[in-house]
Design a protein around this motif. Structure first.
Motif, PDB file in Angstrom:
ATOM      1  N   TRP A  12      -2.260  -7.465 -16.493  1.00 16.78           N
ATOM      2  CA  TRP A  12      -2.829  -6.259 -15.892  1.00 16.78           C
ATOM      3  C   TRP A  12      -3.653  -6.606 -14.653  1.00 16.78           C
ATOM      4  N   ALA A  13      -4.309  -7.738 -14.676  1.00 15.16           N
ATOM      5  CA  ALA A  13      -5.075  -8.173 -13.507  1.00 15.16           C
ATOM      6  C   ALA A  13      -4.133  -8.449 -12.327  1.00 15.16           C
ATOM      7  N   TRP A  14      -3.002  -9.120 -12.598  1.00  6.39           N
ATOM      8  CA  TRP A  14      -2.042  -9.408 -11.533  1.00  6.39           C
ATOM      9  C   TRP A  14      -1.424  -8.121 -10.985  1.00  6.39           C
ATOM     10  N   LEU A  15      -1.038  -7.217 -11.882  1.00  6.54           N
ATOM     11  CA  LEU A  15      -0.444  -5.960 -11.436  1.00  6.54           C
ATOM     12  C   LEU A  15      -1.451  -5.139 -10.626  1.00  6.54           C
ATOM     13  N   SER A  16      -2.700  -5.118 -11.081  1.00  4.53           N
ATOM     14  CA  SER A  16      -3.743  -4.394 -10.344  1.00  4.53           C
ATOM     15  C   SER A  16      -3.979  -5.015  -8.966  1.00  4.53           C
ATOM     16  N   LEU A  17      -4.034  -6.337  -8.920  1.00  8.23           N
ATOM     17  CA  LEU A  17      -4.213  -7.026  -7.646  1.00  8.23           C
ATOM     18  C   LEU A  17      -3.068  -6.699  -6.694  1.00  8.23           C
ATOM     19  N   GLY A  18      -1.840  -6.700  -7.220  1.00 13.03           N
ATOM     20  CA  GLY A  18      -0.685  -6.386  -6.382  1.00 13.03           C
ATOM     21  C   GLY A  18      -0.754  -4.983  -5.803  1.00 13.03           C
ATOM     22  N   VAL A  19      -1.139  -4.015  -6.623  1.00 13.58           N
ATOM     23  CA  VAL A  19      -1.256  -2.632  -6.147  1.00 13.58           C
ATOM     24  C   VAL A  19      -2.400  -2.514  -5.127  1.00 13.58           C
ATOM     25  N   LEU A  20      -3.515  -3.184  -5.385  1.00 17.12           N
ATOM     26  CA  LEU A  20      -4.633  -3.147  -4.433  1.00 17.12           C
ATOM     27  C   LEU A  20      -4.248  -3.768  -3.087  1.00 17.12           C
ATOM     28  N   LEU A  21      -3.510  -4.857  -3.117  1.00 18.28           N
ATOM     29  CA  LEU A  21      -3.074  -5.482  -1.861  1.00 18.28           C
ATOM     30  C   LEU A  21      -2.091  -4.589  -1.107  1.00 18.28           C
ATOM     31  N   ALA A  22      -1.204  -3.919  -1.841  1.00 19.05           N
ATOM     32  CA  ALA A  22      -0.280  -2.985  -1.189  1.00 19.05           C
ATOM     33  C   ALA A  22      -1.052  -1.828  -0.566  1.00 19.05           C
ATOM     34  N   ALA A  23      -2.069  -1.341  -1.258  1.00 19.23           N
ATOM     35  CA  ALA A  23      -2.900  -0.270  -0.703  1.00 19.23           C
ATOM     36  C   ALA A  23      -3.678  -0.763   0.513  1.00 19.23           C
TER      37      ALA A  23
END
Length: 148
Positions: A12-23
């Motif tokens: 979940w941390a990796w997925l959240s980081l990925g979404v934050l970087l895309a944003a």
């Protein structure tokens, strides 16, 4: 640190980081953070599917980030994005071929001509006020003209 954060599963941390970087790429576009975000999302999916330790996840993320960055860079170099209007933000270059009216006589190669509702400096052969000239090129903010 809150309990929900310390008990969070790594995927979940990796997925959240990925979404934050895309944003972040949307907020500050540079065509760079999206690839790091993609590496984080892929790492999150792999960590979700296969139970691997955090050090392996970090190594996978680093490897994916490098591979995706250089792969995307190579693909973009081989397949450049071409514009349908290459002179979009180059107003002077867009005026090439236009016929203008001289507003301040061109003397010693310098004068002014009407462009739309304004005037631009021009460089070219001597011409009287009111003469018609054609734009042949642009040199910065100065239009190079010839007699029309």
């Amino acid at each position: 640190m809150p309990d929900w954060l310390t008990n969070m599963e790594p995927h979940w941390a990796w997925l959240s980081l990925g979404v934050l970087l895309a944003a972040a790429e949307i907020v500050a576009p540079g065509f760079f953070l999206i690839w790091i975000g993609a590496a984080a999302i892929v790492t999150g999916i792999v960590a979700w599917v296969a139970p691997i330790g955090v050090p392996v996840q970090l190594g996978l993320f680093a490897l994916l980030a490098v591979v995706i960055l250089y792969g995307a860079r190579k693909w973009l170099r081989d397949n450049p994005i071409t514009s349908t209007d290459p002179h979009l933000n180059q107003r002077a270059s867009r005026l090439v071929g236009e016929v203008l009216t001289v507003t301040t006589a061109i003397e010693d190669g310098r004068g002014r001509a009407r462009v739309g509702d304004g005037e631009w400096p021009v460089h070219g052969p001597d011409a009287a006020e009111g003469a018609k000239v054609r734009v042949v090129s642009a040199d910065g903010g100065v239009l190079v003209v010839e007699a029309a």
